[in-house]
Design an enzyme around this catalytic site. Structure first.
Site, PDB file in Angstrom:
ATOM      1  N   ASN A  17      -4.057   6.801   8.306  1.00 53.24           N
ATOM      2  CA  ASN A  17      -5.546   6.209   8.975  1.00 53.24           C
ATOM      3  C   ASN A  17      -5.230   4.696   9.091  1.00 53.24           C
ATOM      4  OD1 ASN A  17      -5.759   6.493   6.261  1.00 53.24           O
ATOM      5  ND2 ASN A  17      -7.759   5.967   6.459  1.00 53.24           N
ATOM      6  N   ARG A  18      -4.508   4.008   8.203  1.00 54.23           N
ATOM      7  CA  ARG A  18      -4.625   2.520   8.164  1.00 54.23           C
ATOM      8  C   ARG A  18      -3.093   2.206   7.987  1.00 54.23           C
ATOM      9  NH1 ARG A  18      -7.006   0.212   3.747  1.00 54.23           N
ATOM     10  NH2 ARG A  18      -7.433   1.913   2.324  1.00 54.23           N
ATOM     11  N   GLY A  19      -2.736   0.756   8.148  1.00 55.21           N
ATOM     12  CA  GLY A  19      -1.623  -0.102   7.738  1.00 55.21           C
ATOM     13  C   GLY A  19      -0.171   0.650   8.207  1.00 55.21           C
ATOM     14  N   ARG A  23      -9.073   9.592   4.324  1.00 51.48           N
ATOM     15  CA  ARG A  23     -10.316   9.819   3.548  1.00 51.48           C
ATOM     16  C   ARG A  23     -11.069   8.960   4.039  1.00 51.48           C
ATOM     17  NH1 ARG A  23      -9.157   7.420  -2.464  1.00 51.48           N
ATOM     18  NH2 ARG A  23      -8.598   5.779  -0.929  1.00 51.48           N
ATOM     19  N   VAL A  56      -5.137  12.695  -1.975  1.00 47.94           N
ATOM     20  CA  VAL A  56      -3.607  13.008  -2.384  1.00 47.94           C
ATOM     21  C   VAL A  56      -3.784  13.106  -3.753  1.00 47.94           C
ATOM     22  CG1 VAL A  56      -2.698  10.672  -3.125  1.00 47.94           C
ATOM     23  CG2 VAL A  56      -1.204  12.544  -1.789  1.00 47.94           C
ATOM     24  N   GLY A  82      -0.905   4.885  -0.965  1.00 44.93           N
ATOM     25  CA  GLY A  82      -0.569   3.979  -2.092  1.00 44.93           C
ATOM     26  C   GLY A  82      -1.769   3.293  -2.450  1.00 44.93           C
ATOM     27  N   TYR A 115       1.978  -0.008 -10.972  1.00 40.05           N
ATOM     28  CA  TYR A 115       2.352  -0.139  -9.489  1.00 40.05           C
ATOM     29  C   TYR A 115       3.746   0.066  -9.431  1.00 40.05           C
ATOM     30  CZ  TYR A 115       2.721  -1.196  -4.295  1.00 40.05           C
ATOM     31  OH  TYR A 115       2.923  -1.055  -2.944  1.00 40.05           O
ATOM     32  N   LYS A 163       6.416   3.036  -8.147  1.00 41.85           N
ATOM     33  CA  LYS A 163       7.097   2.921  -6.968  1.00 41.85           C
ATOM     34  C   LYS A 163       8.680   3.243  -7.422  1.00 41.85           C
ATOM     35  CE  LYS A 163       4.022   2.220  -3.742  1.00 41.85           C
ATOM     36  NZ  LYS A 163       3.696   3.259  -2.731  1.00 41.85           N
TER      37      LYS A 163
END
Ligand code: NDP
Length: 234
Positions: free
Chosen positions: A11-13, A34, A49, A77, A140, A144
């Protein structure tokens, strides 16, 4: 060939740009959200998720509309940046839950159909900090880096079944995730980028699209940096 694609966090980015990119090449794309909305021409599927049941349902909804998922992009993320002594167990575990466990769940549910059809393309969206580390990003960076180990393990598990599993590692990219940083923080980051600017989401999407092509079947277990040279190929 038109494939059935599912973008987790579409939905974004970067995820939105990827959903658009895959739809533009002719794939039948389901994109999860979401909040907000998903790009026109994609099937919006609500999914958190961190919930195994949500992920399972998202894979089923995508398959019911477009056929078994053949291309899976796990992009969802979050960051919860804090220096170690301020980072709570909750900060650590919530980040791992979204960024790493979420990818495990998505791969697990989508891979069944891929194995049956002996074709699949899975891409996890990691980060340049997976291998370089970053102060304040213990949670983070660990999540990753975990994606790389997970992708390579799955690449070995599925190697003989026509399924590739790869990682794309963006650097500083012009999305909401970076917009929350102060101008000073952004400039400091850009000072470490040889190309001297942020990536546009579409530039990361193009690398993801490349790895999901039919003729990218001999690339698996790769960690492809799209970071303007920030990590210098590591
Ligand atoms: P954004 O903050 O713009 O987007 C984050 C995406 O993740 C949204 O689609 C969001 O959906 C989704 N998401 C977050 N939590 C969940 C959840 N629990 N369940 C489902 N979806 C969730 O960030 P970017 O586009 O920049 O980030 C995309 C990926 O790229 C992330 O994995 C990020 O770590 C990685 N990345 C980004 C970099 C950057 O500089 N921007 C650099 C390196 C890596 P919702 O709107 O519903 O919250």
């Amino acid at each position: 060939m038109s494939r059935s694609a599912l973008v987790i966090g579409g939905n974004r980015g970067i995820g939105r740009a990827t959903a658009v990119c895959l739809a533009d090449r002719g794939d039948r794309v389901a994109a999860t959200y979401r909040t907000g909305d998903c790009p026109e021409g994609t099937l919006p599927v609500r999914c958190d998720v961190t919930s195994g049941a949500d992920v399972e349902r998202a894979v089923k909804e995508a398959a019911a509309a477009h056929g078994p998922v053949e291309v899976l992009v796990v992009n969802a993320g979050v960051t919860r940046d804090r220096l170690l002594f301020s980072m709570t167990e909750e900060d650590f575990e919530a980040t791992l839950r979204t960024n790493l466990t979420g990818a495990f769940l998505a791969a697990k549910h989508a891979a069944r159909g891929m194995i049956r059809n002996r074709f699949g393309r899975i891409v996890f969206v990691s980060s340049v900090v997976a291998l370089s580390g970053e102060a304040g990003q213990t949670n983070y960076a660990a999540s990753k880096a975990g994606l790389i180990g997970m992708a390579r393990s799955l690449a070995r598990e599925f190697g003989g079944r026509g399924i590739t599993v790869n990682v794309v590692a963006p650097g500083v990219t012009d999305t909401d995730m970076v917009a929350v940083l102060t101008e000073e923080q952004q400039q400091k980051l850009l000072g470490r980028v040889p190309v001297g600017r942020m990536a546009q989401p579409g530039e990361v999407a193009a690398a993801i699209e490349f790895l999901t092509r039919d003729d990218s079947g001999y690339i698996t277990g790769a960690d492809l940096p799209v970071d303007g040279g920030m990590g210098m190929g590591h």
